[in-house]
Write an enzyme that holds these catalytic residues in place. Structure first.
Site, PDB file in Angstrom:
ATOM      1  N   ASP A 235      30.920  40.600  48.698  1.00  0.00           N
ATOM      2  CA  ASP A 235      32.058  40.426  47.805  1.00  0.00           C
ATOM      3  C   ASP A 235      31.516  40.189  46.397  1.00  0.00           C
ATOM      4  O   ASP A 235      30.299  40.242  46.165  1.00  0.00           O
ATOM      5  CB  ASP A 235      32.945  39.261  48.256  1.00  0.00           C
ATOM      6  CG  ASP A 235      34.419  39.517  47.977  1.00  0.00           C
ATOM      7  OD1 ASP A 235      34.779  39.627  46.780  1.00  0.00           O
ATOM      8  OD2 ASP A 235      35.213  39.626  48.924  1.00  0.00           O
TER       9      ASP A 235
ATOM     10  N   TRP B 129      47.156  43.147  56.209  1.00  0.00           N
ATOM     11  CA  TRP B 129      47.156  41.765  55.740  1.00  0.00           C
ATOM     12  C   TRP B 129      48.310  41.457  54.805  1.00  0.00           C
ATOM     13  O   TRP B 129      48.726  40.310  54.686  1.00  0.00           O
ATOM     14  CB  TRP B 129      45.826  41.421  55.065  1.00  0.00           C
ATOM     15  CG  TRP B 129      45.624  42.002  53.692  1.00  0.00           C
ATOM     16  CD1 TRP B 129      45.143  43.238  53.382  1.00  0.00           C
ATOM     17  CD2 TRP B 129      45.879  41.346  52.436  1.00  0.00           C
ATOM     18  NE1 TRP B 129      45.090  43.401  52.016  1.00  0.00           N
ATOM     19  CE2 TRP B 129      45.537  42.258  51.409  1.00  0.00           C
ATOM     20  CE3 TRP B 129      46.365  40.094  52.084  1.00  0.00           C
ATOM     21  CZ2 TRP B 129      45.657  41.947  50.053  1.00  0.00           C
ATOM     22  CZ3 TRP B 129      46.488  39.783  50.730  1.00  0.00           C
ATOM     23  CH2 TRP B 129      46.140  40.705  49.736  1.00  0.00           C
TER      24      TRP B 129
ATOM     25  N   GLU C 153      36.939  30.530  49.732  1.00  0.00           N
ATOM     26  CA  GLU C 153      36.932  29.961  48.393  1.00  0.00           C
ATOM     27  C   GLU C 153      36.968  28.438  48.443  1.00  0.00           C
ATOM     28  O   GLU C 153      36.312  27.766  47.647  1.00  0.00           O
ATOM     29  CB  GLU C 153      38.145  30.466  47.594  1.00  0.00           C
ATOM     30  CG  GLU C 153      38.057  31.919  47.182  1.00  0.00           C
ATOM     31  CD  GLU C 153      38.721  32.843  48.183  1.00  0.00           C
ATOM     32  OE1 GLU C 153      39.124  33.947  47.800  1.00  0.00           O
ATOM     33  OE2 GLU C 153      38.849  32.447  49.359  1.00  0.00           O
TER      34      GLU C 153
ATOM     35  N   TRP D  79      39.277  32.724  54.718  1.00  0.00           N
ATOM     36  CA  TRP D  79      38.578  32.992  53.452  1.00  0.00           C
ATOM     37  C   TRP D  79      37.987  31.704  52.924  1.00  0.00           C
ATOM     38  O   TRP D  79      38.556  30.620  53.099  1.00  0.00           O
ATOM     39  CB  TRP D  79      39.547  33.617  52.447  1.00  0.00           C
ATOM     40  CG  TRP D  79      40.116  34.912  52.939  1.00  0.00           C
ATOM     41  CD1 TRP D  79      41.337  35.125  53.495  1.00  0.00           C
ATOM     42  CD2 TRP D  79      39.443  36.178  52.966  1.00  0.00           C
ATOM     43  NE1 TRP D  79      41.480  36.445  53.857  1.00  0.00           N
ATOM     44  CE2 TRP D  79      40.333  37.122  53.542  1.00  0.00           C
ATOM     45  CE3 TRP D  79      38.186  36.622  52.561  1.00  0.00           C
ATOM     46  CZ2 TRP D  79      40.001  38.462  53.721  1.00  0.00           C
ATOM     47  CZ3 TRP D  79      37.860  37.959  52.731  1.00  0.00           C
ATOM     48  CH2 TRP D  79      38.751  38.855  53.299  1.00  0.00           C
TER      49      TRP D  79
ATOM     50  N   HIS E 250      35.810  44.520  44.777  1.00  0.00           N
ATOM     51  CA  HIS E 250      35.026  43.333  45.161  1.00  0.00           C
ATOM     52  C   HIS E 250      33.520  43.654  45.148  1.00  0.00           C
ATOM     53  O   HIS E 250      32.780  43.247  46.050  1.00  0.00           O
ATOM     54  CB  HIS E 250      35.462  42.823  46.532  1.00  0.00           C
ATOM     55  CG  HIS E 250      36.802  42.154  46.516  1.00  0.00           C
ATOM     56  ND1 HIS E 250      37.029  40.945  45.910  1.00  0.00           N
ATOM     57  CD2 HIS E 250      38.006  42.539  47.018  1.00  0.00           C
ATOM     58  CE1 HIS E 250      38.311  40.600  46.036  1.00  0.00           C
ATOM     59  NE2 HIS E 250      38.923  41.560  46.699  1.00  0.00           N
TER      60      HIS E 250
ATOM     61  N   ARG F 112      32.022  33.834  49.608  1.00  0.00           N
ATOM     62  CA  ARG F 112      32.362  32.850  48.566  1.00  0.00           C
ATOM     63  C   ARG F 112      31.494  31.607  48.726  1.00  0.00           C
ATOM     64  O   ARG F 112      31.004  31.043  47.752  1.00  0.00           O
ATOM     65  CB  ARG F 112      33.846  32.489  48.639  1.00  0.00           C
ATOM     66  CG  ARG F 112      34.792  33.444  47.919  1.00  0.00           C
ATOM     67  CD  ARG F 112      34.678  34.866  48.400  1.00  0.00           C
ATOM     68  NE  ARG F 112      35.575  35.775  47.722  1.00  0.00           N
ATOM     69  CZ  ARG F 112      36.544  36.467  48.325  1.00  0.00           C
ATOM     70  NH1 ARG F 112      36.757  36.333  49.636  1.00  0.00           N
ATOM     71  NH2 ARG F 112      37.278  37.302  47.637  1.00  0.00           N
TER      72      ARG F 112
ATOM     73  N   ASP G   5      40.295  46.550  49.872  1.00  0.00           N
ATOM     74  CA  ASP G   5      41.377  45.707  49.349  1.00  0.00           C
ATOM     75  C   ASP G   5      41.179  45.372  47.881  1.00  0.00           C
ATOM     76  O   ASP G   5      40.059  45.318  47.382  1.00  0.00           O
ATOM     77  CB  ASP G   5      41.460  44.410  50.156  1.00  0.00           C
ATOM     78  CG  ASP G   5      40.181  43.586  50.060  1.00  0.00           C
ATOM     79  OD1 ASP G   5      39.103  44.168  50.308  1.00  0.00           O
ATOM     80  OD2 ASP G   5      40.247  42.393  49.735  1.00  0.00           O
ATOM     81  N   GLU G   6      42.289  45.124  47.214  1.00  0.00           N
ATOM     82  CA  GLU G   6      42.321  44.544  45.869  1.00  0.00           C
ATOM     83  C   GLU G   6      41.378  45.233  44.885  1.00  0.00           C
ATOM     84  O   GLU G   6      40.763  44.586  44.040  1.00  0.00           O
ATOM     85  CB  GLU G   6      42.010  43.039  45.948  1.00  0.00           C
ATOM     86  CG  GLU G   6      43.028  42.264  46.766  1.00  0.00           C
ATOM     87  CD  GLU G   6      42.697  40.800  46.906  1.00  0.00           C
ATOM     88  OE1 GLU G   6      43.627  39.987  47.004  1.00  0.00           O
ATOM     89  OE2 GLU G   6      41.501  40.457  46.944  1.00  0.00           O
TER      90      GLU G   6
ATOM     91  N   TYR H 155      46.452  33.478  57.860  1.00  0.00           N
ATOM     92  CA  TYR H 155      45.408  33.101  56.909  1.00  0.00           C
ATOM     93  C   TYR H 155      45.117  31.613  57.110  1.00  0.00           C
ATOM     94  O   TYR H 155      45.871  30.753  56.662  1.00  0.00           O
ATOM     95  CB  TYR H 155      45.847  33.407  55.479  1.00  0.00           C
ATOM     96  CG  TYR H 155      45.453  34.806  55.050  1.00  0.00           C
ATOM     97  CD1 TYR H 155      45.644  35.894  55.907  1.00  0.00           C
ATOM     98  CD2 TYR H 155      44.867  35.051  53.811  1.00  0.00           C
ATOM     99  CE1 TYR H 155      45.270  37.173  55.539  1.00  0.00           C
ATOM    100  CE2 TYR H 155      44.488  36.329  53.436  1.00  0.00           C
ATOM    101  CZ  TYR H 155      44.696  37.383  54.300  1.00  0.00           C
ATOM    102  OH  TYR H 155      44.302  38.651  53.939  1.00  0.00           O
TER     103      TYR H 155
ATOM    104  N   ASP I 228      42.892  29.698  55.884  1.00  0.00           N
ATOM    105  CA  ASP I 228      42.531  28.858  54.752  1.00  0.00           C
ATOM    106  C   ASP I 228      43.781  28.264  54.104  1.00  0.00           C
ATOM    107  O   ASP I 228      43.680  27.524  53.127  1.00  0.00           O
ATOM    108  CB  ASP I 228      41.699  29.623  53.727  1.00  0.00           C
ATOM    109  CG  ASP I 228      42.275  30.978  53.373  1.00  0.00           C
ATOM    110  OD1 ASP I 228      42.738  31.673  54.285  1.00  0.00           O
ATOM    111  OD2 ASP I 228      42.247  31.362  52.189  1.00  0.00           O
TER     112      ASP I 228
END
Length: 775
Positions: free
Chosen positions: A198, A393, A470, A468, A264, A169, A326-327, A418, A420
């Site tokens: 990503d 996670w 972001e 992370w 991602h 990111r 993931d995701e 996490y 962040d």
């Protein structure tokens, strides 16, 4: 007599010549993080002074590397210069095959010297790091250290003690990563997980596919109005990463690379559209969250990944390769005739099973090369691939399921691990997720879930915390997120569960924080900073012309001392014992001090003036009844320096000034910030609340009271002012509006609702100030 303890007459004379005033031994627990498995005190002591030598076995390169680490840390953290020798010396690193375990060591301090013994390379290193801590127990920089006699027998509870850094990111330089590696080693963390690909960037050079970094490593910043800024990004060459691997390896740290797939994958598809699903070419994403782009699961996608893995394995020699998983929202696969045909041809029943099949192809390929695949817990959804290990996670459920099936697991549950996530709700916290994860919450976590059967406990490798990026843009922000919570992570992974104690940890982590600061790190003091809370409502304080303010710290450590004369508090300032009753206008300055009289955090201030009591900053606002403030965002997504930050709910840009004393106010000023709306919400897109805008770019509506729901007529708020929002393309990102208040009674919630179209940027209240009625 063992090497390092016998000294010639010349060496004895040298020691006598170095005699000086040594720091006395500390009372209380040894200043060690993580807490060793066994500590047995002796009755003598040994003093280490400037110029002391460290003996290592001749030709033992790992012992020499451990000695170099010890020398470097002691020079930086204590100000003593030690030297290395292959001869005899008062400090010795030796091999002892009887000490079982690659990471185990024995450290012995006696009247005649200090000996670190281990059978493994990492054992010698960790013994050296323990000694470095013993040699910097306090702030007496540059002075000799008297170390009490002790025998420390130590080995870790878990084998995987990790941190993850997200380089995608926001790109982070190798220099910044090396700084983190150095300080991971100081507390015996041994795994660095690098998130390398990503939607927002591809950071790993793949020589067979050059566009991955030529195109995929760069993105356009999101805009809050007007033209976007210049491209941002970067990547690491294979040679640079090989050097990082060697650097980390000398410090006992294995790097686990992650190439995230099949989801991602937007940066990948931006570089090579033919490796996507539907044939279009997106931009490298400027949006945080979940985007729809997936890897093509057909033969060309499988071949691509295997080619990438070949180059990845040539750079990273560790056992594990992380392949994400993931995701991965499956909409593109669902809408692709080719993918649907592949699912049918393979005899599969769902897109989740296709992901499991795909992961298994890569797991088998890695196994054929002597490596192991690890992925996020979504790889369980289609049936756990036989060759996979799981990083859990989404809570602990994935770890429990996988371990009970016989798969190795790493615990990395959100939100607890996490990093962040914000460490406090203070207004001086940098951007991040507003799900507070304090130093204590990390320390209280145990990486052995209760649902794992006793005979499957061996499959728990350990725990990892993730940062992370972001909202972590600069090295300062990354370090602020990691430290000192990395010390808590180290202790829950290393130390015996039954010996852990948060109060004792706070005593021991203070010296470690000082070591980190001497190393140039930014270390968050959120756990130790003084917080201020007005007792009762602010309106009550203003009406009575008396503010009662309570002081506290998040962590129960130290004595709070304060001043009311504007001067900085010291260890001799007045001790806080009970809430302070003050006439508005006084500024409280306060800090907590440890038993040695050292401030545990930077002093904080609280202004009790009437104007200050009538003001609420973004961090003091609450969410509207329909939601909460989830994120703390910077003014610009790629800001390279610290700046203002704003608490927002990206699903509904509405916030509340709680219990505003409207009866003592005649007007208001609202300072507004316009932020990028760069969020990939995937299947949560429908949760964004759309408001009907009656001017082109929407309005800021200020009301007394907020409706409980849109259909609740009884809760209809009183409008106090409606302000059309300016055109984002031509107006400043920060502006203010002012209005007057009618005569109102008591305390009322003030609601700030933005109705801008969801195609426009996001808005937040930076500060809301009430103007007091003339007295």
């Amino acid at each position: 007599m063992a090497a390092g303890f016998a000294r010639s007459g010349r060496q004895v004379l040298t020691v006598l010549l170095l005699l000086g005033t040594a720091t006395p031994a500390l009372a209380g627990p040894l200043p060690l993080v993580p807490l060793p498995a066994s500590v047995v005190s002796g009755s003598a002591s040994f003093t280490v002074r400037d110029g002391a030598a460290i003996a290592t076995p001749s030709g033992d390169t790992a012992a020499e590397a451990a000695a170099r680490m010890l020398i470097a840390h002691v020079r930086t953290e204590r100000g003593l210069t030690l030297s290395q020798t292959s001869g005899e010396a008062p400090i010795a690193l030796v091999r002892d095959a009887a000490i079982a375990g690659e990471e185990a060591y024995r450290l012995t301090v006696s009247a005649s010297g200090i000996r670190i013994a281990a059978s493994g390379d990492r054992g010698l290193l960790y013994g050296a790091m323990t000694l470095a801590q013993l040699l910097s127990p306090d702030r007496a920089f540059g002075k000799p250290v008297k170390v009490d006699a002790v025998t420390i027998e130590d080995a870790p509870r878990f084998a995987w003690r990790g941190l993850m850094i997200d380089t995608t990111r926001h790109f982070i330089t190798l220099e910044a990563i090396r700084t983190i590696v150095d300080q991971m080693a100081s507390v015996k963390l041994n795994t660095l997980h690098l998130h390398l690909t990503d939607d927002q960037g591809w950071r790993f050079e793949v020589k067979r596919y050059p566009k991955l970094t030529e195109v995929g490593a760069w993105r356009t910043p999101p805009s809050s109005g007007g033209a976007p800024g210049p491209r941002v990004g970067g990547f690491y060459t294979q040679d640079e990463l090989k050097q990082l691997v060697a650097y980390a390896g000398e410090r006992g740290i294995t790097i686990v690379p992650e190439v995230d797939l099949p989801g991602h994958a937007q940066a990948l598809v931006a570089a090579y559209p033919e490796l996507g699903v539907l044939g279009d070419r997106p931009e490298v994403s400027p949006d945080w969250g979940i985007n729809p782009y997936l890897l093509n699961p057909g033969p060309k996608g499988v071949e691509f990944v295997k080619n990438v893995l070949d180059e990845l394995m040539a750079v990273f020699p560790g056992t594990y390769i992380h392949l994400g998983g993931d995701e991965a929202v499956k909409d593109q696969w669902e809408r692709s005739p080719e993918v649907q045909a592949q699912i049918k041809a393979l005899g599969l029943k769902s897109e989740n099973q296709l992901q499991s099949w795909l992961i298994e192809q890569f797991g088998t390929y890695l196994a054929s090369k002597g490596r192991r695949l690890i992925g996020w817990d979504e790889i369980l959804e289609g049936g756990v691939p036989a060759s996979a290990s799981v990083m859990s996670w989404r809570g602990e459920k994935g770890a429990i399921e996988a371990a009970n099936l016989g798969h190795d697991v790493v615990l990395s549950p959100a939100p607890t691990l996490y990093l962040d996530s914000l460490q406090s709700d203070r207004g001086d916290e940098p951007p991040g997720r507003i799900i507070i994860q304090s130093l204590e919450s990390v320390y209280r976590y145990d990486p052995m879930p209760a649902g794992i059967a006793a005979d499957k406990a061996k499959h728990v490798l350990g725990a990892q915390a993730n940062a992370w990026s972001e909202y972590l843009v600069t090295p300062y922000q990354v370090q602020h997120a990691l430290f000192p919570r990395a010390a808590a992570l180290a202790e829950i992974n290393w130390s015996p569960k039954e010996k852990r104690d948060f109060g004792g940890f706070l005593e021991r982590v203070g010296p470690q924080i000082e070591r980190w600061k001497r190393s140039g790190l930014e270390v968050a003091d959120s756990a130790f900073a003084v917080d201020f809370k007005v007792q009762g409502s602010r309106g009550e304080a203003l009406r009575a012309n008396k503010a009662v303010v309570a002081l506290s710290t998040q962590a129960p450590h130290g004595t709070i001392r304060y001043t009311l004369d504007g001067k900085a508090p010291t260890a001799r300032s007045k001790v806080y014992k009970a809430p302070l009753s003050l006439t508005p206008g006084v500024t409280i300055r306060a800090a907590a001090f440890d038993a040695a009289g050292n401030a545990t955090a930077t002093a904080r201030s609280f202004d009790t003036s009437r104007a200050a009591l009538l003001t609420r900053t973004s961090s003091e606002l609450t969410g509207c009844p329909s939601g909460a403030l989830w994120l703390r965002l910077p003014l610009t997504a790629d800001a390279t320096a610290n700046g203002p930050a704003y608490n927002v709910n990206v699903f509904d840009t509405c916030s509340v000034y709680p219990a505003a004393p409207v009866d003592v106010a005649s007007g208001f000023t609202i300072e507004v910030a316009r932020l990028p709306r760069n969020f990939g919400l995937a299947h949560d897109t429908g949760k964004v609340r759309r408001h009907y805008n009656v001017t082109p770019h929407g309005e800021l509506i200020v009301t007394a009271g907020c409706p409980v729901s849109g259909d609740d007529k009884a809760a209809k708020p009183m409008p106090l002012g409606t302000f059309p929002l300016p055109d984002p393309a031509t107006s400043p990102a920060r502006f203010r509006v002012t209005g007057t208040l009618p005569k109102l009674e008591g305390d009322r919630d003030l609601c700030f609702q933005f109705t801008s179209p969801i195609s426009d940027p996001l808005y937040a209240v930076e500060r809301a100030t009430l103007t007091e009625t003339a007295r």
